[in-house]
Design a protein around this motif. Sequence first.
Motif, short mmCIF file in Angstrom:
data_model
loop_
_atom_site.label_atom_id
_atom_site.label_comp_id
_atom_site.label_asym_id
_atom_site.label_seq_id
_atom_site.Cartn_x
_atom_site.Cartn_y
_atom_site.Cartn_z
N ARG A 185 0.83 -1.19 0.00
CA ARG A 185 0.00 0.00 0.00
C ARG A 185 0.87 1.25 0.00
NH1 ARG A 185 -4.78 1.95 4.13
NH2 ARG A 185 -4.85 4.02 3.25
N SER A 211 -7.08 -5.48 -8.03
CA SER A 211 -7.55 -4.70 -6.88
C SER A 211 -6.58 -3.58 -6.53
CB SER A 211 -7.82 -5.60 -5.68
OG SER A 211 -6.84 -6.59 -5.57
N ALA A 214 -7.45 -0.85 -8.97
CA ALA A 214 -8.67 -0.16 -8.58
C ALA A 214 -8.36 0.95 -7.58
CB ALA A 214 -9.66 -1.16 -7.97
N GLN A 215 -7.28 0.78 -6.82
CA GLN A 215 -6.91 1.80 -5.84
C GLN A 215 -6.16 2.98 -6.47
OE1 GLN A 215 -7.92 1.53 -2.74
NE2 GLN A 215 -8.76 -0.49 -3.15
N VAL A 238 -14.11 -1.76 -13.02
CA VAL A 238 -14.40 -2.54 -11.82
C VAL A 238 -15.90 -2.76 -11.63
CG1 VAL A 238 -14.32 -2.42 -9.31
CG2 VAL A 238 -12.28 -1.94 -10.63
N ASN A 239 -16.70 -1.76 -11.97
CA ASN A 239 -18.14 -1.86 -11.68
C ASN A 239 -18.98 -2.32 -12.86
OD1 ASN A 239 -17.90 -0.99 -8.95
ND2 ASN A 239 -17.54 1.07 -9.72
N GLN B 256 -8.95 -3.42 -2.13
CA GLN B 256 -10.23 -4.01 -2.47
C GLN B 256 -10.75 -3.38 -3.74
OE1 GLN B 256 -13.05 -4.63 0.67
NE2 GLN B 256 -11.53 -4.09 2.21
N LEU B 257 -11.55 -4.16 -4.43
CA LEU B 257 -12.04 -3.67 -5.72
C LEU B 257 -13.02 -2.53 -5.57
CD1 LEU B 257 -12.67 -6.89 -7.81
CD2 LEU B 257 -11.10 -5.03 -8.32
N HIS B 258 -13.93 -2.66 -4.63
CA HIS B 258 -15.03 -1.72 -4.61
C HIS B 258 -14.93 -0.72 -3.48
CE1 HIS B 258 -16.89 -3.97 -7.79
NE2 HIS B 258 -16.62 -5.07 -7.13
N LYS B 259 -13.79 -0.71 -2.83
CA LYS B 259 -13.64 0.24 -1.75
C LYS B 259 -12.25 0.85 -1.84
CE LYS B 259 -13.87 -0.03 3.06
NZ LYS B 259 -13.76 -1.01 4.10
N LYS B 260 -12.19 2.16 -1.87
CA LYS B 260 -10.88 2.81 -1.94
C LYS B 260 -10.26 2.81 -0.55
CE LYS B 260 -10.90 4.60 -6.23
NZ LYS B 260 -9.89 4.36 -7.24
N TRP B 261 -8.92 2.82 -0.55
CA TRP B 261 -8.23 2.96 0.72
C TRP B 261 -8.66 4.26 1.40
CZ3 TRP B 261 -3.22 1.61 -2.23
CH2 TRP B 261 -2.97 0.24 -2.13
N GLN B 262 -8.83 4.18 2.71
CA GLN B 262 -9.17 5.39 3.46
C GLN B 262 -7.90 6.02 3.98
OE1 GLN B 262 -12.52 6.44 3.92
NE2 GLN B 262 -12.80 4.90 2.33
#
Lengths: 320, 327
Positions: A185, A211, A214-215, A238-239, B256-262
Amino acid sequence: MSVKVENLSIAYRMLAGDVCPVDRVSFSIADGEIMGLAGESGCGKSTLGNSLIYLEGRMRHLGGRVELDGRELPIADDRAMRPYRMKEVSLVPQYAMSALNPTRKIRRLIADLLKCHGVRYEAVEEEMKRRIALVGLKDDVLETYPFELSGGMRQRVTLVLSTLLNPSLLIADEVTSALDVSTQRAVAELLIEFRERGFVKSLIAITHDLSILAQIADTILVMYAGRLAEKADSDTIVNVPLHPYTQLLLASLPAVGMRHDEVELTGIPGRPPSLSNPPAGCRFADRCPFAFDRCRDEPPFEEVRPGHFVACWKVGQEAA
Amino acid sequence: MSMLRIDQVSKLYRSSGLSGGLTPALRQVSFDIDEGEVVTLIGESGSGKTTLGKIVLSLLPASSGRILFEGNDISAFGRTQLRDYYRQVQGVFQDPFSSYNPIYKADRVFELLRNVYFRNLPQAAWDAKIEAALHAVTLNPGDVLNKYPHQLSGGQQQRLLIARALLLNVKLLVADEVISMLDASTRVDVLNLLVSLKRAGLGILFITHDLSLGNYVSDRTVILRYGAIAEMGPTVRVFGNPQHPYTKMLLAAVPQLHKKWQGRAADVIPASNGSGASPAAGPALARGRRVRRPVGSAGAVDAAAVALRPPALAECEPGHFVAEDEL
């Protein structure tokens, strides 16, 4: 447009004939764009990335052109490419962790590299130290040997080194794959930070891990067996992916919190075709649940919505 | 009695070189694996997860502590007992490509096994056995037998190795990062295979650094940090209600695919972890936890013993244990 690739084909010379892992590929990357390049192993994503900076001896340029900031890159001409390397196009190679010469201290290694490109070490030293601090390392890494550093640290050193001369395009090949999640990360976010600070103008992030893309990515380009399958901004990919391959690939990824007794994931049956003798028509047709007669012809890589390119007959049909 | 009991296992590695430090790779790790249970061992590099897998497979001796398989201490096993142990406990490792000798056909791994365990089995029975094992791992015998390793995909190679383990009456499979080298589209097939084997009663020690994979297959999760257990319990609880700051940090860092890092990594990941903003980031064990051994000093063992002491575990809900935060 900062990068424009048109009809690029790259082949490997093999005993049994040419293998073409990059086959008539066209796409463009805007200024400041982070483009993710995704696909399974052997789909040609690393070959595509490498071909933009250095053609190895066994690689051959079959056709097509690459434009960077309005000028054509002489990718087939090793000598003519030299002035562009590191200054205009730069690469963080796959396994960057082992890309550093183990017999040289980091400082010496960087100085050698700069000398090769006609830059005095002293001229960039200060800026380099600023960037080393930025990626969370101390100056004294310069006085260490690569093996004294952890994988994440080496990855950061390589990142600083590759971007030291502010290249217009950075190709980051699997920079996060061999790292632990927390380091992964941190390194991924550094890529964004480097773009925001203008150390690189645009960036191709090559990885098999959707994934991560996606970030960090603005757009994602999906490759399959040497051809482009789909390109769109990352939220769309992604969606609401359109290409069946992208859809199946996404469906095979377990999400955090997903359990086998709740959701049974499925892989994609079959395996990618051999590139030495690729099937005519759509290369995914054999594994595609939606394949029909027309898939015997090769689908064009078309823009179906603004910014959304897909190579699939089904999608083209619905849009028409 | 549980099938496999890992009892207070510690491992000290002696660093090579002149400094001659002792590096504690495992610190008094204890947990059990039952039949038909998947226990996921999660940890970052240097956390000791592979070391533990090797100790369970008796490929490495433990420095202290015991591994009990059905009540018997495996370190006391002689040659024949060890052979019987491997009849029941097998390992599959990360890199299927290097598990085969490229000069020989891939199914030679079966023949090698036959030479040790099934010398007296008639050919027909042996063939039937192979077919059944291949069927269990959803491989088509025609696709994989009589082929060289380079003719098989990574997923096929990995499944072939699992089939090899299934030829014996395995009760426990140590799966060390078995899917991290596979492509996403074939990864799930191997995962689902592990799930179906588990339903057939196989116990699995699933070693991984990937939290989402670990979560998908496992019944219980053990999180290792610096060689000691940071948190362990039923997977649903550990992931649903993480207590240890390290677990929370790991979960926050998973892409994660559907959630961005916070937020930013530097804020979420504590500096002391060695990954975020910490300037002296290094392999966790190399920093601070290494015990320098003064040459010829008798105090060395005591110093090692101090470094070995793991943080105490507390039970925060039934079966869910959390260690106190170390750093």
